[in-house]
Design an enzyme around this catalytic site. Structure first.
Site, mmCIF file in Angstrom:
data_model
loop_
_atom_site.group_PDB
_atom_site.id
_atom_site.type_symbol
_atom_site.label_atom_id
_atom_site.label_comp_id
_atom_site.label_asym_id
_atom_site.label_seq_id
_atom_site.Cartn_x
_atom_site.Cartn_y
_atom_site.Cartn_z
ATOM 1 N N ASP A 204 24.510 35.832 48.963
ATOM 2 C CA ASP A 204 24.616 34.371 49.330
ATOM 3 C C ASP A 204 25.198 34.316 50.832
ATOM 4 O OD1 ASP A 204 27.179 35.237 48.411
ATOM 5 O OD2 ASP A 204 27.761 33.316 47.997
ATOM 6 N N LYS A 318 28.154 29.003 42.555
ATOM 7 C CA LYS A 318 29.246 29.888 43.260
ATOM 8 C C LYS A 318 29.839 28.957 44.274
ATOM 9 C CE LYS A 318 30.145 32.303 46.546
ATOM 10 N NZ LYS A 318 30.280 33.232 47.831
ATOM 11 N N GLU A 359 35.926 30.805 42.492
ATOM 12 C CA GLU A 359 36.342 31.796 43.362
ATOM 13 C C GLU A 359 37.568 31.401 44.344
ATOM 14 O OE1 GLU A 359 34.774 34.621 46.917
ATOM 15 O OE2 GLU A 359 33.357 33.559 45.968
ATOM 16 N N GLU A 361 39.629 32.823 46.510
ATOM 17 C CA GLU A 361 40.181 34.144 47.117
ATOM 18 C C GLU A 361 41.258 34.314 48.073
ATOM 19 O OE1 GLU A 361 37.937 37.481 50.099
ATOM 20 O OE2 GLU A 361 36.675 35.724 49.788
ATOM 21 N N LYS A 401 35.918 34.608 39.776
ATOM 22 C CA LYS A 401 35.859 35.507 40.832
ATOM 23 C C LYS A 401 36.939 35.736 41.665
ATOM 24 C CE LYS A 401 32.453 37.156 44.489
ATOM 25 N NZ LYS A 401 31.196 36.788 45.083
ATOM 26 N N SER A 443 34.770 42.124 46.503
ATOM 27 C CA SER A 443 35.189 43.432 47.026
ATOM 28 C C SER A 443 36.371 43.135 47.971
ATOM 29 C CB SER A 443 34.147 44.041 47.570
ATOM 30 O OG SER A 443 33.222 43.314 48.338
ATOM 31 N N GLY A 445 36.486 43.043 51.347
ATOM 32 C CA GLY A 445 36.625 43.966 52.569
ATOM 33 C C GLY A 445 36.920 45.311 52.419
ATOM 34 N N SER A 472 31.317 41.180 41.378
ATOM 35 C CA SER A 472 30.371 40.240 42.106
ATOM 36 C C SER A 472 30.688 40.634 43.656
ATOM 37 C CB SER A 472 30.910 38.779 41.687
ATOM 38 O OG SER A 472 30.140 37.856 42.406
ATOM 39 N N ARG A 475 29.153 42.731 50.034
ATOM 40 C CA ARG A 475 29.335 43.923 51.061
ATOM 41 C C ARG A 475 29.351 45.321 50.616
ATOM 42 N NH1 ARG A 475 34.233 41.762 54.520
ATOM 43 N NH2 ARG A 475 34.423 40.465 52.543
ATOM 44 N N TYR A 532 32.746 32.604 55.789
ATOM 45 C CA TYR A 532 31.262 32.506 55.912
ATOM 46 C C TYR A 532 30.600 30.919 55.380
ATOM 47 C CZ TYR A 532 31.181 33.765 50.858
ATOM 48 O OH TYR A 532 31.283 34.021 49.740
#
Length: 532
Positions: A204, A318, A359, A361, A401, A443, A445, A472, A475, A532
């Site tokens: 995405d 998401k 998510e 993060e 996530k 992940s 990074g 999920s 990268r 992003y």
């Protein structure tokens, strides 16, 4: 204080092999009453209801013993105030307190024989006398009449009630926004995504982020090149890809692109038995009053977008919120703001038939240790699930996530996979409800190999883990594939992608032994202040 004296009537039992059925006489009850019970204002009105019912059913109800004070008794000191009644003759709860002053019962004419015991005793006495040495003369014999009672259990129960509407309790009804069918569909999709050995391909990336990835391999950031790369991923060997990939998160552009053969890319995904999803947030924006912290935008018009995305094939969504570890960070404002935004997003998704992936993060930027990462993760997840609960989000129809608990990327001494596993599982055990079907880790990074080894360690960590623990990855699934493709070698790119998907699938069940090399297998994929 205003009090109302009224009568509560209830028909119980069966009418001599015939069920009680209200027909024409039902109109005599007050509005809102059920089939066999209701309120009447006076005893005279109750008698009218009884007479109408008797005519309709060709039955007669008789009173065995009516209290002399019925309808005349005043309230004394020994009456109990109630909000509901119990038993077969229950007065339903409506929030109004009441006192039962008196009651009496009318039984069916063909009901129980109340003299049956006396008749039996007299019959036994008579038989005993006849069997003696000096039986009485026949003139002294008692003639016992055969009963006409059939044991019909039907009764009309009349209760004299005084109600106090001034003290009515008003209760808030429980929220029930989703139908059972909607809940089942959401739950089924969530469970399918976290099936054993399977996880999500996060494809995405926005146009800007995809441009950075393409620039690293010398490919221009054009729509056609972005389409060709996504087509490479989605046309990988069907059975192999579906073994380890259960869902794919798409960007808006990708949802509406077509393959070389004219088929929509989303159809290529569903043809493999893989569930398509969609990114619905619109990126992060600065949060005023904080030290560079952010919130995520995109709630405006989200309901309409989710509804359209579902029509176009998406089954989950998401939304990414970003928090930072640093001096006085994350702030309480940033935690609460992002938690509430995630909860609102999740609620809107479920209302429109999409499973929300939540998510929150926590970026790995900084030199913090593992304990700090675990502490902040626990604090953030606790706030997120408090907000989800406040917004009545159906947890069985969601997925989480989160980041793994790791040392900061700038820290020299990195935590081992075993240490990452223990810290991450502990954080989840302390914050994530068992109702959540699964946790799909980002992940963050890490290199492709590091992400798989840490996920494998998480699944091997001992302890209670009521959720599926899978991946999920964006990268960490695509770096080697992108490098091998380099804009021209489709087969090489697909081979690398399937190898990473297999390694990630093994990690999701704690069976990855490591050693899967690739074009970018151990290369760090860390991007400072990733957005992003």
């Amino acid at each position: 204080m205003h009090a109302q004296r009224s009568m509560h009537m209830r028909i119980t039992g069966k009418m001599s092999k015939r069920q009680i059925k209200m027909a024409t006489w039902c109109s005599l009850w007050n509005p809102g009453v059920t089939e066999n019970k209701g309120w009447v204002s006076t005893e005279l009105e109750a008698e009218s209801v009884r007479e109408a019912f008797q005519v309709a059913k060709s039955l007669t109800f008789v009173t065995w013993k009516k209290p002399a004070h019925f309808g005349k008794k005043d309230i004394g000191q020994n009456f109990r105030v109630r909000f509901c009644d119990v038993g077969e003759e229950v007065i339903p709860y409506d929030g109004v307190p009441f006192i039962i002053v008196s009651r009496y019962v009318r039984s069916c004419h063909f009901g129980k024989d109340k003299h049956a015991s006396d008749k039996l005793q007299k019959q036994q006495k008579r038989e005993k006398e006849l069997q003696g040495d000096h039986p009485r003369h026949s003139k002294t014999k008692q003639m016992l009449q055969t009963t006409k009672k059939k044991g019909c259990p039907a009764n009309i129960i009349l209760k004299e009630v005084i109600r106090f509407p001034d003290f009515k309790l008003f209760t808030m009804s429980l929220p029930n926004y989703l139908t059972p069918e909607m809940k089942k569909e959401l739950s089924d999709v969530a469970k399918a995504i976290v099936a054993p050995g399977k996880g999500i391909l996060a494809a995405d990336e926005s146009t800007g982020t995809m441009g950075k990835r393409l620039a690293n391999i010398g490919v221009a950031n054009e729509e056609e090149n972005r389409r060709l790369y996504r087509q490479l991923l989605f046309t990988s060997e069907q059975t192999e890809m579906a073994k380890n990939i259960s869902g794919v998160i798409l960007f808006h552009e990708t949802l509406y692109q077509k393959a070389d053969n004219g088929k929509p890319l989303v159809d290529l995904i569903t043809a493999k038995g893989i569930i398509p999803g969609i990114k619905v947030d619109k990126g992060v924006v600065p949060l005023l009053g904080t030290d560079g912290e952010t919130t995520t935008q995109g709630l405006d018009g989200l309901g309409e977008r989710c509804s359209q995305y579902r029509k176009d094939g998406a089954r989950f969504a998401k939304w990414r919120s970003v928090l930072k570890i640093g001096k006085n960070m994350p702030s309480q404002l940033a935690i609460l703001e992002n938690a509430n935004v995630l909860a609102r997003y999740a609620s809107i998704c479920q209302m429109n038939g999409l499973v929300p992936i939540v998510e929150p993060e926590i970026l790995p930027d900084g030199d913090h240790d593992l304990a700090t990462s675990q502490h902040v993760t626990e604090k953030v997840l606790a706030a997120v699930y408090k907000a989800l609960n406040d917004h009545h989000v159906y947890l069985e129809g969601t997925l989480l996530k989160p980041n793994m608990c790791t040392s900061g990327m700038s820290r020299a001494a990195r935590a081992t996979p075993e240490e990452v596993g223990r810290a991450t599982v502990t954080a989840l055990q302390r914050t994530v409800p068992a109702a959540v079907p699964g946790v799909t880790f980002l992940s963050g990074g890490q290199s492709e190999e590091e992400a798989c080894l840490n996920l494998n360690a998480i699944n091997q960590t001992a302890g209670r883990k009521p959720w599926a623990l899978t991946f999920s990855f964006g990268r960490a699934l695509q770096a080697s594939a992108l490098k091998a493709w380099a804009g021209k070698d489709v087969k090489a790119g697909q081979t690398e992608f399937l190898a990473r998907a297999k390694a990630s699938g093994l990690s999701a069940v704690g069976q990855y032994a490591g050693g899967t090399s690739g074009a970018a297998g151990k290369t760090s994929l860390f991007v400072p202040q990733h957005a992003y």
